[in-house]
Design a protein around this motif. Structure first.
Motif, PDB file in Angstrom:
ATOM      1  N   UNK A 228       0.835  -1.206   0.000  1.00  0.00           N
ATOM      2  CA  UNK A 228       0.000   0.000   0.000  1.00  0.00           C
ATOM      3  C   UNK A 228       0.867   1.252   0.000  1.00  0.00           C
ATOM      4  N   UNK A 229       1.928   1.247   0.796  1.00  0.00           N
ATOM      5  CA  UNK A 229       2.836   2.392   0.832  1.00  0.00           C
ATOM      6  C   UNK A 229       3.445   2.649  -0.539  1.00  0.00           C
ATOM      7  N   UNK A 230       3.904   1.601  -1.205  1.00  0.00           N
ATOM      8  CA  UNK A 230       4.482   1.776  -2.535  1.00  0.00           C
ATOM      9  C   UNK A 230       3.437   2.266  -3.528  1.00  0.00           C
ATOM     10  N   UNK A 231       2.236   1.702  -3.454  1.00  0.00           N
ATOM     11  CA  UNK A 231       1.171   2.107  -4.377  1.00  0.00           C
ATOM     12  C   UNK A 231       0.825   3.584  -4.212  1.00  0.00           C
ATOM     13  N   UNK A 232       0.835   4.059  -3.002  1.00  0.00           N
ATOM     14  CA  UNK A 232       0.509   5.467  -2.737  1.00  0.00           C
ATOM     15  C   UNK A 232       1.617   6.405  -3.195  1.00  0.00           C
ATOM     16  N   UNK A 233       2.762   5.827  -3.538  1.00  0.00           N
ATOM     17  CA  UNK A 233       3.896   6.631  -3.985  1.00  0.00           C
ATOM     18  C   UNK A 233       4.363   6.243  -5.385  1.00  0.00           C
ATOM     19  N   UNK A 234       3.405   5.831  -6.220  1.00  0.00           N
ATOM     20  CA  UNK A 234       3.674   5.736  -7.646  1.00  0.00           C
ATOM     21  C   UNK A 234       4.064   4.387  -8.212  1.00  0.00           C
ATOM     22  N   UNK A 235       4.096   3.328  -7.386  1.00  0.00           N
ATOM     23  CA  UNK A 235       4.426   1.999  -7.901  1.00  0.00           C
ATOM     24  C   UNK A 235       3.135   1.283  -8.292  1.00  0.00           C
ATOM     25  N   UNK A 236       3.112   0.717  -9.497  1.00  0.00           N
ATOM     26  CA  UNK A 236       1.952  -0.047  -9.959  1.00  0.00           C
ATOM     27  C   UNK A 236       2.080  -1.505  -9.536  1.00  0.00           C
ATOM     28  N   UNK A 237       0.932  -2.191  -9.514  1.00  0.00           N
ATOM     29  CA  UNK A 237       0.933  -3.610  -9.172  1.00  0.00           C
ATOM     30  C   UNK A 237       0.104  -4.386 -10.181  1.00  0.00           C
ATOM     31  N   UNK A 238       0.579  -5.602 -10.465  1.00  0.00           N
ATOM     32  CA  UNK A 238      -0.107  -6.477 -11.397  1.00  0.00           C
ATOM     33  C   UNK A 238      -0.319  -7.847 -10.791  1.00  0.00           C
ATOM     34  N   UNK A 239      -1.208  -8.615 -11.387  1.00  0.00           N
ATOM     35  CA  UNK A 239      -1.551  -9.950 -10.882  1.00  0.00           C
ATOM     36  C   UNK A 239      -0.550 -10.984 -11.388  1.00  0.00           C
ATOM     37  N   UNK A 240      -0.229 -11.940 -10.500  1.00  0.00           N
ATOM     38  CA  UNK A 240       0.762 -12.983 -10.818  1.00  0.00           C
ATOM     39  C   UNK A 240       0.286 -14.336 -10.274  1.00  0.00           C
ATOM     40  N   UNK A 241      -1.025 -14.501 -10.186  1.00  0.00           N
ATOM     41  CA  UNK A 241      -1.722 -15.652  -9.603  1.00  0.00           C
ATOM     42  C   UNK A 241      -1.624 -15.634  -8.076  1.00  0.00           C
TER      43      UNK A 241
END
Length: 341
Positions: A228-241
């Motif tokens: 969550x911290x990374x997401x709030x600071x510009x890092x995207x996340x993707x699904x990997x199962x």
């Protein structure tokens, strides 16, 4: 394959040759010249794939890239390329717009904690975006990724050798033998259709008298708070199962659950959309048309592989290639020079 069937010295000869090529290319500035020409011509767009960045290598886990070397990579990339997000790249391909010259995309697979501890601060320092693909069943669960669990067993058993039915006999007497055995067993078991790798490894741990700490994964794998911290600071996340199975080895209903649950887990935690997917293992035989159609139906923009090739408008959005420059700066220059592929 019996223990004695391992090609003695083959790995070291390949490594010696690779190091010679990289060292020669770096000293002659061949890679710099090829990279410069490629950038000027704007012919190549690359998606880079990393896994771990850290100072501590516990031998049994996936080996990390040194933070100093990773910073060398990012400094070089930020000075020579335009770094965009994977979603931005997908939009360019979808809309059939020209790819900008000197373009790169950064991705990380699996969700190791040292991405947060070491890579994330470096990415922030140079203002470089990235996408992290998460195998969500391991986050905050304490469970190791299966390949790390295999390594933990091999490196912590007191037995010197073991015979596996249908796989052969393996020696654990030396570091080299442990690493070879781990690599061979991992490659074999992940290819067995329908195998429950967790059960296989539980039985293996019992046979080799190894107790795996129940929460050791918390030390090695990202937490939701860190994500969550990374997401709030510009890092995207993707699904990997959820559990990192090879999708072509399981039925389509199970694949659907693995993909859907991974995406739901992430979206519920970050309160945002997940539009990209990463195939576990990512080689051509690790996914199929059924899986690709499933991703399309679910509205994913794109999916990445580990097929080493550059990106162009001729590529399918659900078979995007990536290169893995987990080594020296010379390796990064070589792999993005156009010589590698």
């Amino acid at each position: 394959m019996e223990e004695n069937d391992f090609p003695k010295g083959a790995q070291s000869k390949r490594q010696i040759f690779a190091n010679y090529i990289l060292d020669s290319g770096a000293k002659s500035r061949l890679f710099d010249i090829c990279s410069f020409l490629g950038q000027c011509l704007g012919q190549k767009t690359w998606v880079l794939c990393y896994h771990r960045v850290g100072n501590f290598n516990n031998l049994w886990s996936y080996p990390p890239l040194s933070p100093n070397i990773f910073e060398d990579h990012i400094k070089y990339i930020s000075n020579n390329y335009k770094v965009i997000t994977l979603n931005a790249l997908a939009d360019l391909l979808i809309e059939n717009r020209p790819l900008p010259k000197k373009t790169l995309v950064l991705t990380f697979d699996d969700g190791y904690k040292d991405v947060y501890k070491w890579a994330y601060p470096i990415l922030k320092k140079y203002d470089v975006p990235a996408t992290v693909f998460l195998a969500t069943g391991h986050i905050d669960s304490g469970r190791l990724f299966w390949w790390d669990k295999l390594g933990y067993i091999i490196f912590h058993t007191q037995k010197n050798s073991f015979r596996f039915e249908n796989l052969g006999e393996f020696s654990f007497r030396s570091l080299e033998e442990k690493l070879k055995s781990k690599g061979f067993i991992a490659e074999k078991i992940k290819r067995i259709p329908g195998i429950n790798i967790d059960i296989f490894l539980e039985e293996m741990a019992g046979e080799l008298d190894v107790n795996i700490p129940t929460n050791i994964g918390r030390e090695l794998i990202l937490s939701w708070d860190e994500i969550i911290d990374m997401h709030q600071n510009g890092i995207d996340f993707g699904a990997h199962t959820v559990t990192h199975p090879i999708l072509s080895n399981i039925d389509i209903d199970t694949a659907n659950r693995e993909i859907s649950q991974s995406r739901t887990d992430i979206e519920n935690k970050i309160n945002g959309n997940v539009l990209s997917f990463c195939y576990p293992n990512g080689q051509p035989k690790d996914f199929n048309s059924q899986v690709i159609n499933l991703l399309k139906e679910k509205g994913f923009k794109c999916a990445v592989t580990t097929i080493p090739r550059s990106i162009s408008h001729e590529d399918g959005l659900y078979e995007l290639g990536r290169i893995t420059p987990e080594g020296s700066l010379s390796l990064l220059k070589f792999m993005t020079s156009g010589l590698y592929t």
